[in-house]
Design a protein around this motif. Sequence first.
Motif, mmCIF file in Angstrom:
data_model
loop_
_atom_site.group_PDB
_atom_site.id
_atom_site.type_symbol
_atom_site.label_atom_id
_atom_site.label_comp_id
_atom_site.label_asym_id
_atom_site.label_seq_id
_atom_site.Cartn_x
_atom_site.Cartn_y
_atom_site.Cartn_z
ATOM 1 N N TYR A 1 -57.909 -45.166 48.444
ATOM 2 C CA TYR A 1 -58.573 -44.528 49.575
ATOM 3 C C TYR A 1 -60.093 -44.679 49.444
ATOM 4 O O TYR A 1 -60.768 -45.075 50.398
ATOM 5 N N LYS B 1 -61.232 -48.292 50.065
ATOM 6 C CA LYS B 1 -61.168 -48.660 51.484
ATOM 7 C C LYS B 1 -62.278 -47.976 52.266
ATOM 8 O O LYS B 1 -62.929 -48.597 53.112
ATOM 9 N N MET C 1 -60.212 -47.308 58.404
ATOM 10 C CA MET C 1 -59.531 -46.074 58.013
ATOM 11 C C MET C 1 -58.664 -45.565 59.164
ATOM 12 O O MET C 1 -59.082 -45.584 60.323
ATOM 13 N N ASP D 1 -53.989 -43.316 55.940
ATOM 14 C CA ASP D 1 -54.720 -43.253 54.674
ATOM 15 C C ASP D 1 -54.765 -41.824 54.141
ATOM 16 O O ASP D 1 -54.616 -41.597 52.942
ATOM 17 N N LEU E 1 -52.577 -39.838 50.812
ATOM 18 C CA LEU E 1 -53.125 -38.902 49.825
ATOM 19 C C LEU E 1 -52.298 -37.619 49.776
ATOM 20 O O LEU E 1 -52.022 -37.093 48.691
ATOM 21 N N ASN F 1 -63.146 -37.517 50.079
ATOM 22 C CA ASN F 1 -63.887 -38.157 51.164
ATOM 23 C C ASN F 1 -65.382 -37.897 51.042
ATOM 24 O O ASN F 1 -66.196 -38.815 51.158
#
Length: 84
Positions: free
Chosen positions: A23, A26, A34, A38, A42, A56
């Motif tokens: 993640y 990317k 995204m 995605d 997670l 994030n």
Amino acid sequence: MEQLQRDWRQAELGDADRAMLAYAEKLTVRPWDMIAADVIALREAGFSDTAILDINQVTSYYAYVNRLADGLGVELEPFWENED
């Protein structure tokens, strides 16, 4: 640690760590690609929404700071040059 620095895909990691790093990679390299899947990946790896937000935000912050420094031509301090 050396495996992780060289290529995280070759390091001995658990499924959750692999999902997190995929993640983060990317989001860093192809943020325009995204998609909701995605985040779902997670969650399926066991991350809570709070943890996903943390992943994030940390990933995005480092990308922001690096782009800011690169855009302003900030040079690394000498002690970083000897890290290899």
